[in-house]
Design a protein around this motif. Sequence first.
Motif, PDB file in Angstrom:
ATOM      1  N   VAL A 148       0.835  -1.200   0.000  1.00 54.47           N
ATOM      2  CA  VAL A 148       0.000   0.000   0.000  1.00 54.47           C
ATOM      3  C   VAL A 148       0.870   1.250   0.000  1.00 54.47           C
ATOM      4  O   VAL A 148       0.589   2.230  -0.708  1.00 54.47           O
ATOM      5  CB  VAL A 148      -0.954   0.003   1.212  1.00 54.47           C
ATOM      6  CG1 VAL A 148      -1.697   1.339   1.320  1.00 54.47           C
ATOM      7  CG2 VAL A 148      -1.958  -1.143   1.103  1.00 54.47           C
ATOM      8  N   GLY A 149       1.948   1.234   0.771  1.00 56.69           N
ATOM      9  CA  GLY A 149       2.840   2.385   0.822  1.00 56.69           C
ATOM     10  C   GLY A 149       3.437   2.715  -0.536  1.00 56.69           C
ATOM     11  O   GLY A 149       3.488   3.887  -0.945  1.00 56.69           O
ATOM     12  N   VAL A 150       3.882   1.704  -1.254  1.00 57.53           N
ATOM     13  CA  VAL A 150       4.430   1.911  -2.594  1.00 57.53           C
ATOM     14  C   VAL A 150       3.375   2.522  -3.513  1.00 57.53           C
ATOM     15  O   VAL A 150       3.645   3.458  -4.275  1.00 57.53           O
ATOM     16  CB  VAL A 150       4.948   0.581  -3.170  1.00 57.53           C
ATOM     17  CG1 VAL A 150       5.133   0.667  -4.685  1.00 57.53           C
ATOM     18  CG2 VAL A 150       6.264   0.209  -2.515  1.00 57.53           C
ATOM     19  N   CYS A 151       2.163   2.001  -3.436  1.00 62.64           N
ATOM     20  CA  CYS A 151       1.083   2.508  -4.298  1.00 62.64           C
ATOM     21  C   CYS A 151       0.761   3.955  -3.970  1.00 62.64           C
ATOM     22  O   CYS A 151       0.591   4.789  -4.882  1.00 62.64           O
ATOM     23  CB  CYS A 151      -0.158   1.644  -4.145  1.00 62.64           C
ATOM     24  SG  CYS A 151       0.013  -0.021  -4.803  1.00 62.64           S
ATOM     25  N   MET A 152       0.665   4.284  -2.693  1.00 64.39           N
ATOM     26  CA  MET A 152       0.337   5.646  -2.297  1.00 64.39           C
ATOM     27  C   MET A 152       1.405   6.636  -2.765  1.00 64.39           C
ATOM     28  O   MET A 152       1.105   7.729  -3.246  1.00 64.39           O
ATOM     29  CB  MET A 152       0.171   5.726  -0.776  1.00 64.39           C
ATOM     30  CG  MET A 152      -1.101   5.096  -0.260  1.00 64.39           C
ATOM     31  SD  MET A 152      -2.576   5.913  -0.930  1.00 64.39           S
ATOM     32  CE  MET A 152      -3.840   5.042  -0.005  1.00 64.39           C
ATOM     33  N   MET A 153       2.666   6.262  -2.622  1.00 64.67           N
ATOM     34  CA  MET A 153       3.736   7.150  -3.065  1.00 64.67           C
ATOM     35  C   MET A 153       3.724   7.298  -4.583  1.00 64.67           C
ATOM     36  O   MET A 153       3.944   8.391  -5.114  1.00 64.67           O
ATOM     37  CB  MET A 153       5.084   6.623  -2.586  1.00 64.67           C
ATOM     38  CG  MET A 153       5.238   6.623  -1.080  1.00 64.67           C
ATOM     39  SD  MET A 153       5.013   8.267  -0.338  1.00 64.67           S
ATOM     40  CE  MET A 153       6.579   9.030  -0.758  1.00 64.67           C
TER      41      MET A 153
END
Length: 222
Positions: A148-153
């Motif tokens: 999720v963190g990768v996607c949000m960034m």
Amino acid sequence: MSTARERILEATGELLATKDALAISTRAICDRAKVGMPEIYRQFGDKQGLLTAVADLGFARFLAEKRRNPLTDDPVADLRTAWDSHVTFALRNPHLYRLMFAPTGDAKPQAVKEAQAILLKAVERCRDAGRLRMPPELAGRSILSANVGVCMMALSFPELFGESDVSRSVRDAVIDRATGDEREDTRVAAATALTRALLGTLTGTAPVNDAVLDDLTAFPVE
């Protein structure tokens, strides 16, 4: 004929294709759904209730795609495939994805628990194959959080984090930490044999026999 509730959900989903949830007005939703303003409150309580319902529908699509991911004989490779499909969904549905994984207000989409459950099963396959180095629950939470963190960034700062190499780098780091990279395991074993052999030779406490020589030649030089 579709109901007022269905038309409102459909209209909101269509608007989310081009706008962030916070930028969509209830008036725009009602105009598109051809309903009066009170209908949103009658069906969903308020706008936040509507957005939560839309996020749950988004999760239904997301999870349906997850279930279609093929399973192979390599559960670790399947984890990487699941990661990549997650990123693909986020990039294809940026505003919906934010609504799903970064909701505002107190109401949270409950379907995220099912996403966790699907990932947990995938991680447990790695455990059953002897490829897991931490408790399944921790591995699942770690992988999902990083995904999720990768996607949000990537969605928020595409010029900095939108390259696929970034996703692959984080994916491999997190999954390798949880499951162990077989090539890395081989290198560690060979390095251990090399260290022991050199120590034995220098101290005169152990001869370098044929087995040790085999270990030394197995150590990969790059």
